[in-house]
Structures are given as C-alpha cells and as structure tokens.
Enzyme design. Structure first.
Site, PDB file in Angstrom:
ATOM      1  N   GLY B 150     -35.155  -3.706   2.509  1.00 51.94           N
ATOM      2  CA  GLY B 150     -34.076  -2.653   2.203  1.00 51.94           C
ATOM      3  C   GLY B 150     -33.358  -2.938   3.552  1.00 51.94           C
ATOM      4  O   GLY B 150     -33.630  -3.470   4.728  1.00 51.94           O
ATOM      5  N   CYS B 151     -32.229  -2.264   3.382  1.00 54.78           N
ATOM      6  CA  CYS B 151     -31.118  -2.447   4.473  1.00 54.78           C
ATOM      7  C   CYS B 151     -31.253  -1.698   5.652  1.00 54.78           C
ATOM      8  O   CYS B 151     -31.411  -2.564   6.785  1.00 54.78           O
ATOM      9  CB  CYS B 151     -29.781  -2.081   3.958  1.00 54.78           C
ATOM     10  SG  CYS B 151     -29.542  -0.771   3.213  1.00 54.78           S
ATOM     11  N   TYR B 152     -31.956  -0.644   5.471  1.00 57.00           N
ATOM     12  CA  TYR B 152     -32.277   0.258   6.540  1.00 57.00           C
ATOM     13  C   TYR B 152     -33.596  -0.497   7.501  1.00 57.00           C
ATOM     14  O   TYR B 152     -33.527  -0.531   8.777  1.00 57.00           O
ATOM     15  CB  TYR B 152     -32.611   1.571   6.522  1.00 57.00           C
ATOM     16  CG  TYR B 152     -31.391   2.394   5.947  1.00 57.00           C
ATOM     17  CD1 TYR B 152     -30.417   2.756   6.970  1.00 57.00           C
ATOM     18  CD2 TYR B 152     -31.197   3.112   4.631  1.00 57.00           C
ATOM     19  CE1 TYR B 152     -29.229   3.358   6.723  1.00 57.00           C
ATOM     20  CE2 TYR B 152     -30.106   3.844   4.547  1.00 57.00           C
ATOM     21  CZ  TYR B 152     -29.166   4.179   5.340  1.00 57.00           C
ATOM     22  OH  TYR B 152     -28.175   4.838   5.124  1.00 57.00           O
ATOM     23  N   THR B 154     -34.450  -3.562   7.355  1.00 58.60           N
ATOM     24  CA  THR B 154     -34.045  -4.847   8.030  1.00 58.60           C
ATOM     25  C   THR B 154     -33.452  -4.557   9.532  1.00 58.60           C
ATOM     26  O   THR B 154     -33.686  -5.132  10.443  1.00 58.60           O
ATOM     27  CB  THR B 154     -33.081  -5.546   7.239  1.00 58.60           C
ATOM     28  OG1 THR B 154     -33.488  -5.938   6.151  1.00 58.60           O
ATOM     29  CG2 THR B 154     -32.478  -6.880   7.958  1.00 58.60           C
ATOM     30  N   CYS B 155     -32.306  -3.516   9.565  1.00 61.28           N
ATOM     31  CA  CYS B 155     -31.590  -3.201  10.651  1.00 61.28           C
ATOM     32  C   CYS B 155     -32.415  -2.739  11.643  1.00 61.28           C
ATOM     33  O   CYS B 155     -32.390  -3.149  12.677  1.00 61.28           O
ATOM     34  CB  CYS B 155     -30.516  -2.195  10.353  1.00 61.28           C
ATOM     35  SG  CYS B 155     -29.058  -2.256  11.422  1.00 61.28           S
TER      36      CYS B 155
END
Lengths: 347, 347, 347, 347
Positions: B150-152, B154-155
C-alpha cells in the site's frame, strides 16, 4: 551526441527544457546559466533534480567562453535579453533556439510598440526562422536561429491553420478566447502570482493588449496570405500547466463537420504531435499535461454559421520547451519526436 | 520482451501502470481488462491515450483464456477480487503482481478483521512476497506472486527502516501522521470525492481505524523483530498525487543528526529510488510527482528527545504502479530502474 | 458605536478584520493604515471592497495623531513592529488588540530566542492579556492590551484544554501535527508562496523550530499548571484558508469516549464558537471556512492507549481577525458573538 | 417575518439558499425537503450547519401538507420536477421562486427541444416572471411565480444590457465565452465531477449546444426587441464558485470608452449589486465570491471595432440563491439588498 547549453535555466520554461533534454537520449547538457541560483547546484532551484542533475549554475556572463563546448544554445530569458546576447559570431558557432519573444516579430518597429524596447539585434530578424514546427518544418531544418513561438500563438495558430490556408473562414471574424495556467507567468515573485491571489479565481488580462496578439496576427497573415487582425483575450485559470484556446470564426460558406475534419486530417496526417480528436470529443488540458501534443477539435454552429475551434496544449511543453526540443530535433536531422514521447501525466 | 496483462486497467493505479509499461522498453501490453469500459478503446477511459494506446478493454472474465499470451499479470483490482481470481494454476503459468491488499497480510484472520472479507485463497498467503522492493529484494527476485505494498506502508516503512532495524527508537512510541492526495481514493464516483467537497479543505479519515495500519505494523514488526503497534492517522489533502508521512518516535538514546544520517546512507546507498536529502531540506511531494522516488529526511528534536522523520512519494508511482514495475524488473532480472527514470514533473 | 483603527490593514489578517468590522453593527472603522497601499483607496488592495469600503489608506506614521478618533486599535503588523508602536500613553487612550506575536510570550528572553529580536516594550508584557477568548474571558474583559493568539496555538490549545486541565494525559507525550492553508504565510511576495510552488504539493516546515511552539507550550503549561514541552510540526497545504491540528497524547488512565466527551461538553457548553462534534464525525476545514467556529472531536485508540484530538478553524477568523473581534466584544461588554455569526461558506 | 420552505435543500444551490435565508433577519425557514437526506438533520448533508441549523429534512412528497406554514416556496430541484410540483392551487397560497429552468423559457416547444422533456405545466409559463432582478423589477414585485434565471444568462445578459437596449452593437455578432466553477455541476456523483478529473484541467462543454443558449437569446431578444442568435461556449474551470463571461460584439458605430461607460452608469446607478469597475480594472471572480454582486467592465478594441465586455458573479449567489433572495425581497416589499450585504470572502 548533441551538446547543449541553456541560458536562463531556472525559470519554469528553462526547467522544463532541462527535464526534456535530460530525458533525450541524444543530448547532453554541458552547462546551464542562472543569475538567481548562481554557483548553486541545480537542485537548489528545483528539489526534484536532487541526485539527477546536480550541475552548478553559471553566470550569463560566462556563456561566451563556453560556446565551444556546445552545439546548440537555448535561451529561456526575459524579453530583450536574448536579442542583446545573440550575434553573428555566436550563430556561426552554434545553433540558437530562443524561447523569448525577441526574434518572433519580423518588424523591429512592431516589436518596439508591443514590447516597449528598442530591438538590440534587428539585423538578425530576417535570418530567424519562426519555429512553429508543423508549419515551418522545411525552413526550421536549415535554420541557425529559431524564434521559438509563444504559447498562445502555438495553440491558436495550429488550431486554425487548415481553415486559414484553405480560405474557409472570414478572416475579419476571428476571435480567440484563451485560458492559461499560471506557469505562463513565470517564477517571478509578484503579489499577483501568489497562491491565494490566483487560487479559486479567474480573470481576463491584457484585454485587447496582450503581446502575443501581433505574433498571432503575423503568423496567421502569412498562412492566409492576407492581412489579418484578430481579437485575442487571454485568461488566467488556477492550474499549473495547460492552455486552452477557443476560437470563433464565420464560415465563408456552409461546410459539414466531415468536410472540414477531412481537411484537418489531410494537413496533419503526418504530424505526430497534432491529435485531431473524434467528433464530439473536445480537448481538455489534462489529456496533454506533460506532453508535446496539441489536441484539436471543432464544432460547426449552424445557427450562427460559425465554426468554434478548440485546442489544448501544455504551455510549458508544446508552448515552450517541448517545441524547442522538437525544433532542435529538426535542425539536427533527428526524428521529430525523439525524446518527446512522454505520455501525458494524469491525474 | 515481457508480455503483460492488466486486470482492472482503468482505475487510477491501473492507468498509471499502463503509462509506465508503455514507457518501458522491455514490456509489451498484450491486453487490459476493464468492466467499466468493456469493449471500449482505452482512450475512452483516459483521453490522454488517444493515438497512443488504443486497445479495446476486455472483460475480467476473459483473462484466463488469454493467460498464455502473457508473462506477467498485474491485478489493480478492488480488495477481495484478486484473491478470488488468482490460483495455483495461474501462478504456474505467469508471475503475478497484485496491487490490491489481498496478499499483503500474512494472517487471514487479520485480513478478515480489517477488510471484512473471508479471504478467498488463504493457501497463497504464505507464498506471496511483500513487494517493498528496497527491503525484500532477494525474495522478490524469486517470487511468483507479489503483494504490492500500500501507499502509506511504503512511504512510512521505508522512512523508518534504518531506525527500526538498528533498534534506535522506542517501538511503543511510533506515531505516523500521513497526508495523501485524492487519487488514493480511486476513480469511484462518490460524493465525498467530488471536486467541490475536497477542494479547499482537509480532514483526517479512518482515525485509528485505517486498513493500512496492520500492514504497516506487520512490516515494521518484521524489521524490528518485535511486535509493534503504531498510531496512524491519514489525512486527505486537495492534490491529485502525492503523499507525505510525518513520523514521530522517541530515541532510545541520544544521537546526532550526522550519526543517524550515516545510517540512512549506509542502508540506502545502493538504492536508486531512495533519496535522503541534505540536512535541513525536507521532502515535498512536488519534487517526486510522476516519479518513483521516495524522498526522506529527519530532524532530531532535542527538547523532547524525539526524532521526526518526513518522507514523500507519488502515491500512484512508488505507492502503487511504479513499485509494481520495480518489482517486475526485479522478478525478470532487469536493472531495477528500467523504465522508471522519469524525472518528476514540476510545476 | 465603537470607533476602530487598524494598523496594517492590507495584509490578509488585516483585510479579514476589515471584512468582519464592516459586518459588525456596533463598529465603525475610522481609519486604516497601509504602507504598501499608502494614499490609495482600500479597493486598490482588494477589489472586493469596490463601493463597499473606499477609504484611503494612511501611513503608519500618522496613526498617533488620529488616536483620539478611535476607541480600539488593531495592529495586524509584522512581528516587532507593534511592540515598537504601542506604549503606555496609547494604552491610556485606547484599547489595543495586537494580532502580531509581540505580546504573546511573557518572557522577553524567550521572545528574543524565537523571534531574533530585542523586545521593544518589555514593560508592557506583564499587562498584556493573552486573548484566547474561551479560556481567559475574565481577564480579557478587563484588559487594555490584548495579545491576540497565533492560529496554531488557538487551534491546538482549545482542542486539548479539558484534557490538560483535568490532568488526563501524560504531558510529556503531546505531539501536535498541524496543517495550514497558505494565507497563513501572508501577502508577502516570495517565490515559495507562488501559486505554482504551493499548488499540488504539501510539505512540513519549521520542523521542531516553529515560533508558535513556545507560545503553545506557555499556554498549555498555564492550563496544566506544570511545565510542558511538545513536539509541533506545521505543514503547508494548498488551500487558501483553513487549519487542522491532529494532536496525540497518551492517556494517564483508561477512559471511554463518552467520559471524555462529557468533559468537553462541560467545559464548552457555554461557548458559542466551540463545536464538539458527534462521535465519529471529525473536523474538516471546509465546515468552518469564513466563520469563527472551532470544531473539535477525538478518538481513543485503545490499541496504543492514546487519544487523538482533531480540531479545525479558519486561520484568518478564529485564528486571527475573528478572535480579535471576539476579544473586542468582550472588552466592550458586547455579546461575544456580535458580528461573528457568519455561517461557514461552502463550497 | 416571512416563512419559507425549500424543496431540494441539499443541492449546492439549495444549501446556499439555506445560508442566505438564515442570515436574513426577516425570514424564517419553516421546513426543507431532501430526498437524499430524508429524515436526517441538515448538518448530515453539510457539516457547517452543526448547531446552526439542525432541522430534519422532510420528503418532497410532504410539502403540500405544509404549504400553509409558509409564505414563499423555493424550488431548487432538477429540471422537470418543479414544473410537475407547482400548480395553480399552490400559487394561490404561496409565492414561488423556482431556481430550476422549468419556467424560464416562454415557449414549451423550445423547452422540449433543449431539455428533452414535455413541460408538465405549460399553463403557468405565461404567468411566470423571469427573475432577472435588475431588469424586470416592476414585474417581479407583482409576481406570484418567479423563474429564477440561470447563472450564465444572469452574468451575460446583465453585462450586455445597456448595449442591447441602446442598439449599440451588431446583434448578429455576439459571442459569449463563459467560464464556470464546478459547483455549477451540482452535487451529483458522476466521475466527471470528481476532484482528480476536474483539478488541474480546463475544458469547453456543451459546445454550441448548452441549454442556457435559448434562455440567453430569449432575454436578449426582449431587451433588443429583435431576434438574437448568439454563440455561447461554457468552460469548466477548477474553482468551487465563480463565473466569468467574456462577450464580444461589433460596435455599430465608433464609441469611446467614456461614452459607453456613461451608459452603463446611467442604467445601473440605482443598482446596488451591479458594480461597473474603473477603467482598466477587469472583473475577477475572487472579488465577488460569496456575495450577490456582479462586476462588469469592458474594453473597446479599436483595431477590430469590437467591444469586449467582461463580467463576474458568484454562480451560487447572483447566479442562483442570492438572486432568488433578491427576488423574494422585491416580492415582499423589502429593500432589495436585505440579507444580501455579505462582503465577498477573500482569500
């Protein structure tokens, strides 16, 4: 490998040029100048280039010493400056693509009227080729000095080109209502470009007085082979990139959509960057963002016998740096779309 | 040439995948599915692809018949769907990179708690490799099924990785405050994603209840080799693309900026996509837009003995389609950044 | 009728003050100063006032001569200036509400550390009342000099007030992650506030170093009656108006949502401008835009034993000009919400 | 006290009506209907109204039973619905102000052509008064049924009124290029109104086919007392509120700016809401946001003998709810600007 130098590399158009040239497999950027970021690495101006392009910006004043390192010089400078910088000697050594307005108008008096400046090198005006790539391709290939077109002239002239060339519209009836993103105003810090001033608003500016008016008229007059005067009103809209022109003209005689569509396709069938859309689909700036495309379509309003032509570009690409690279490709004998096949970025 | 198929190609992540794969010299897109744009050419979904990618979208139901045409299958589907579509037979024929959440959590019960669904293929959970490219590189190279993060997660996970691995922060103290652009909500038409509802506003959502919480915790627990619980609050901000996480943690013992900076550089010195910025320069989403970079920096707040780590990605690229392509590159033995060297687009 | 003068009327906060005072039935604006628009009518600064408020802006230097015309003086000036302008003589003649930071910190040394300036009138610091209307109401009513609070301190302090006062949270655990619209940066023309630089991006700034930190800590320390240090990270988000703070703290002992909700209602039941929302509904800046409301809600994260408190204000209203008018109402014995009942403007 | 009911209160125009009526000292809202938020309190539709307006929305079907409670009925409904709901009996009991298009066109056949619907109450068309307040004031005061004008017709017709009335422009030459904010599309959830689809883009829509075309033409024909056909192109721009029209027409004979300015001032000198700006200052939507003003100015382009007239309104106020309240004021004998003196909100 084409060696390139850029004067004025840290304005928005200059930066876009850096992006496109870095993504161009046949080009190497040898040096870039910037007065604002003098002696600073390029990523200080634009953080996106951290570890991608870390050259130090040099001074405008140093460029002549470094002219031998390059094959092509791009000038992305304020009006007046490139006319002062460029001269015959430089043109003997390198090809020059000027993104400013200095070499776009053939008549130095017209230049003075609209730009309020005495032209610094009128002797070069004749030699300069107006770099509207799709229209002046033959001359561009042989040119040493390119006057890279303004964004509004690019967007509107390409969209009306077949109509003007074929003498289909009443040339006294042309009205161009244009909408531009904010990057067109450059990176200068004035209150009117602040976020809160531009966001959530729209306005017309330069009403019946914008400097791109004579440029559009000159090009349209060449195409139509008669003197053309237009009404041109640019508007500022709160987007970073993107330009839309909505042009109105009266048809000289009745034409169907398909008749005119065929003309457009005939004129543009070899043109990679010109996309004449399907009937009923109108250009939107989001579909060209970050790319060198110009999207065009039109509608015939039978109730008023007018044709309404709509076109969209990314003002920083086809309206500035992209067309400059396209011209460079032509000048150096490369396929026209080399390094310019970026797919529009959405959303 | 790697032949690729995409299930769910007309959502925002699917579209970004199409963009990146078209710009990838070693990939050919054989087919794309879309229920919304079934039997329509792809440019009907996204006008940007007019004359660039004009394939007709096929049905999800047809994909198994076409599995032999491809080497890699991307699933950019709503949660629940890819678990139902993927099975052992498919995995014997093609590599699969799933951009949904279906294979990210190792425990089907946790999946059920947070996604409210019975997992349709729990037997594949063990096999699936969590595709956080920088961290799981060895396993990704051998994987047949990738759970694309997911994006969150990953970041935030990449931004804390060295701290967790080196046991520098109190693992009970981690708070992640995240800000995401609107494309993360997908292209579904609900009132809360309308322009006027999102524009000129910001809000927290999924407070202490967002589905990426267990995913982040699971990955951080692996890294730290102990059970980690975090506080995670995502916020919606009015930008198309971009994600910023601001993470807070208490230092176990005093460290200087330089000591920790050295750690980050050591962990990430081989990583093309991880940019640890210069001291005092903090990530901004604009500097990574359209690219696969993650920008990271941090500050030590001596007054409170906390470290504040900030990181930025493009949620559709490093947070979704870009990392999927990065994983594909790893799986097929290509240089990791092949087709992923796009320079961030600004402004 | 209360006669008012405004020093610094053409910044964003000054302008908002003009708007609110013009809509206030008991106030007349006698004069406004502006160095930028000196001797120009106010609508030259803000076109919205054409035919509504057409006074000419006078010079800051003239204000002392005109002090007899007014009952209340608002100073919406850069830090340092109001401390230099205000003195005992002025305070004997008029009530002063200072929107700058000059009188917010009680200790001139702390002021110097964070603002880099020697305080010009430290003898007034004791007298100044911190104008957080809901908390210091009794003192505000008697005050002659109000230090109008900063936007971040207003938004975060009010949102944690009952928790601090009731000693429910671990005071060493407080983290405030804040998001602000761009008007908070004022109308100064610097590149970082340009439309293209702010739009489509987000960033943290002043990480562990923002000047509102000591102000928040000082106020929270008063409330909790112990020394409090916080972590505070402001972020810039691309909206004109609006501020959201997300605050994290560890609960000293287990509490239910309802127990704490009851506390908030008890503390704020008489407060017109404080809206504690229904359970599960979190503040969004759009719901307070243009109004003096502060919306608050919270969630207890049982997994981590933290409380997450979210609050939203319009930074120019409750975070600046609106609270200034609220304080004026209190000082002049008017109902607190006089002239401040504007309904939030949406969309 | 005027008792009001609103049918369709939870669309954007309906909500703006709620805002303005709540701020109107002589009006009480007795009930509001909403099918989407049936039996829910109004703040569930718009969180801004929490503790300000907490009535429960009732069903459209119930309104006839409650007609005796009210003096004026506002219908902010989709096209077709109000024509079906309103009848002679209702009009005998209450005054009706219809914000939909149903009673704007006098000819039911024209209505059918442009709206694709059989008109449900053609017998009322004659009675309905077109509520362009500044132009039809006398009739509005006596009306029982008001057809509240569309946003585009309001903005463009008022801007050309003096020119049309004085027969100064060639009526076959009129071109109206309009730009509208997104709230004009309403709160319906379709993909094309999603944040990511609208943000960072602009487009024309309804090219030579928009439904406001016959409405504009009908009103302009009345004014000019001859049959007028126009070209009208609306554009969507990424702002919440605001509308700008740029109109082009050929002058019948040479006129100076001052001659025409005098005409505008003569026509509008008594009109509170019409602001003809100073020479060289052009309307911007930000200067009217949230207010009922229409700002107008023009330029004479001597090169082409055209006049370019620019006007700006807030589409939800002067273009919808504000003008509805203005008409209500006229119908009930109140000063026209009662409850409508809100100062534009900026930034």
């Amino acid at each position: 490998m084409i060696n390139a130098g850029i004067i004025g590399s840290t304005g928005y158009a200059g930066q876009e040029l850096v992006r496109l040239l870095l993504e161009h497999k046949d080009v190497e950027i040898k040096w870039v100048t910037s007065n604002t970021y003098l002696n600073k690495t390029y990523n200080k101006a634009y953080g996106s280039y951290f570890r991608i392009f870390d050259q130090e910006c040099i001074s405008d004043n140093d460029f002549e010493n470094l002219i031998d390192e390059i094959d092509v010089l791009f000038t992305a400078t304020p009006h007046g400056l490139s006319a002062a910088l460029i001269n015959k000697e430089i043109l003997q050594k390198v090809k020059v693509i000027d993104l400013s307005a200095d070499f776009r108008l053939k008549d130095k008096d017209t230049y003075k009227v609209w730009y309020g400046l005495e032209h610094a090198s009128p002797e070069l005006l004749e030699e300069a080729v107006y770099g509207l790539s799709e229209i002046n391709k033959v001359d561009i290939k042989k040119a040493q000095l390119i006057a890279n077109p303004g964004c509004y002239p690019t967007c509107s002239t390409l969209s009306l080109f077949p109509l003007l060339k074929e003498d289909i519209i009443d040339e006294t009836s042309i009205i161009i209502d244009a909408k531009s993103g904010v990057s067109g105003a450059g990176r200068a810090n004035n209150v009117s470009s602040l976020y809160c001033e531009v966001n959530e608003s729209t306005k017309a500016y330069g009403v019946a007085a914008h400097r791109h008016t004579p440029e559009i008229e000159e090009q349209m007059s060449y195409i139509a082979n008669k003197d053309i005067k237009i009404s041109f009103t640019p508007h500022l809209i709160p987007i970073n990139r993107g330009m839309l022109t909505t042009s109105y003209a009266t048809l000289k005689k009745k034409k169907t959509y398909n008749e005119i569509k065929e003309l457009y396709e005939q004129y543009y069938k070899e043109e990679y960057f010109v996309r004449v859309l399907d009937e009923g689909v109108y250009p939107e700036t989001r579909w060209v963002e970050g790319s060198n495309f110009i999207d065009i379509n039109f509608k015939i309003d039978e109730r008023t016998n007018r044709i309404i032509v709509i076109s969209a570009i990314d003002n920083l690409v086809k309206g500035a740096a992209g067309q400059a690279v396209q011209n460079m490709n032509l000048m150096f004998g490369l396929p026209e779309n080399t390094g310019l096949k970026q797919i529009p970025l959405f959303p």
